[in-house]
Structures are given as C-alpha cells and as structure tokens.
Scaffold this active site. Sequence first.
Site, PDB file in Angstrom:
ATOM      1  N   HIS A  78      63.106 -12.802  75.436  1.00 27.04           N
ATOM      2  CA  HIS A  78      61.927 -12.411  76.203  1.00 27.04           C
ATOM      3  C   HIS A  78      60.677 -12.431  75.329  1.00 27.04           C
ATOM      4  O   HIS A  78      60.746 -12.291  74.107  1.00 27.04           O
ATOM      5  CB  HIS A  78      62.125 -11.025  76.799  1.00 27.04           C
ATOM      6  CG  HIS A  78      63.153 -11.005  77.890  1.00 27.04           C
ATOM      7  ND1 HIS A  78      63.419  -9.882  78.623  1.00 27.04           N
ATOM      8  CD2 HIS A  78      63.967 -11.974  78.382  1.00 27.04           C
ATOM      9  CE1 HIS A  78      64.351 -10.151  79.524  1.00 27.04           C
ATOM     10  NE2 HIS A  78      64.704 -11.417  79.387  1.00 27.04           N
ATOM     11  N   GLU A  80      58.264 -10.249  74.926  1.00 35.59           N
ATOM     12  CA  GLU A  80      58.037  -9.023  74.155  1.00 35.59           C
ATOM     13  C   GLU A  80      58.949  -8.975  72.934  1.00 35.59           C
ATOM     14  O   GLU A  80      58.521  -8.602  71.834  1.00 35.59           O
ATOM     15  CB  GLU A  80      58.282  -7.789  75.035  1.00 35.59           C
ATOM     16  CG  GLU A  80      57.412  -7.722  76.271  1.00 35.59           C
ATOM     17  CD  GLU A  80      58.030  -8.370  77.501  1.00 35.59           C
ATOM     18  OE1 GLU A  80      57.641  -7.988  78.615  1.00 35.59           O
ATOM     19  OE2 GLU A  80      58.897  -9.263  77.367  1.00 35.59           O
ATOM     20  N   CYS A 106      61.223  -5.528  80.862  1.00 34.70           N
ATOM     21  CA  CYS A 106      62.557  -5.160  81.342  1.00 34.70           C
ATOM     22  C   CYS A 106      63.069  -3.997  80.496  1.00 34.70           C
ATOM     23  O   CYS A 106      62.448  -3.607  79.505  1.00 34.70           O
ATOM     24  CB  CYS A 106      63.506  -6.360  81.238  1.00 34.70           C
ATOM     25  SG  CYS A 106      64.012  -6.750  79.544  1.00 34.70           S
ATOM     26  N   CYS A 109      63.570  -4.888  76.708  1.00 37.58           N
ATOM     27  CA  CYS A 109      62.298  -4.935  75.990  1.00 37.58           C
ATOM     28  C   CYS A 109      61.687  -3.548  75.851  1.00 37.58           C
ATOM     29  O   CYS A 109      61.115  -3.214  74.815  1.00 37.58           O
ATOM     30  CB  CYS A 109      61.338  -5.891  76.690  1.00 37.58           C
ATOM     31  SG  CYS A 109      61.856  -7.618  76.575  1.00 37.58           S
TER      32      CYS A 109
END
Length: 154
Positions: A78, A80, A106, A109
């Site tokens: 992801h 992040e 999410c 993260c």
Amino acid sequence: MSRPDWDEYFMGIALQVSERSTCVRRKTGAVIVREKRILATGYNGAPAGLTHCEDVGCVRDTNSIPSGSNHELCRGIHAEQNAVVQAARFGNAIEGAIIYTTHHPCVLCAKILVNAGVDSIIYHESYPDELSAQILKEAGITVRTAVCSEADKV
C-alpha cells in the site's frame, strides 16, 4: 489563480504520486510531511523488482475479494506502507509527521502509522474499513479529509 493552502498543496502531490501506481483496482498515493517538508512518498503496487499487477493480473480480482477485507491477499504494497518504508530506508524519522493520502488508510496501514508515530492523517477519499477508524481514534491520531480544488485533482 489563487495560491493553494498547505493541505491542497500536499494532497495535490499525493494525487500526482498516485499516478505511479501499478494497481489495477485503485491508484493510491501518500506523502509524509513534517514542518511543511516532504520526508517520503509512496504509491501502491508490487514490491520493487517484482512483476506489476497490471502485467500479471490482480489476485484480489481473480479471487473476488471485496475492498476492505483480506488485505494480506494482494501482491501489492500500500502507498502508506511504501512511504513509511521509503522514509526508513533513507533515514528520515517520521515521528510527529502528517501523512497525506489519497484514501483513508486500511487497518494494516493504520497500525503501521500508529507505531511509526505519525500524528495526523489527511485523506481525500474514504475507504470501507471500520476497524481502521477505530484503531486510529483509540491511538489519538487526528484523521480528517482534505478538500481539494478541481485544479489539484489529477
């Protein structure tokens, strides 16, 4: 033309970073900032050196995995996560920083951002993950949306 405020400026950069994404489902970008200085950026896609999802197909699509669930069943990292990794790789401490991200983080993260010491998360679009929101609230991290002008949107 009016000068963008800091949120518009950094969110505009996050939106631009998202254009590097190789994810077939959702292009996401992130920018980690402290004292109005960019410390790291990240976008979602396969780890460095691996074949991109846009080339080999999406594991999540193939297995009909809905958004907001089973995050571990994905080839990609992801945005992040990638930004935190890039900061660590190049020796940029991010404790007390703000992360601008194109989507609400999410739960995976969120936990990483809590442990990395990020103070604030500013996002552009929502994401269906209630546990993430609960964890961020419990951790005392400021989370809010950023309003972007049409010119800032990529």
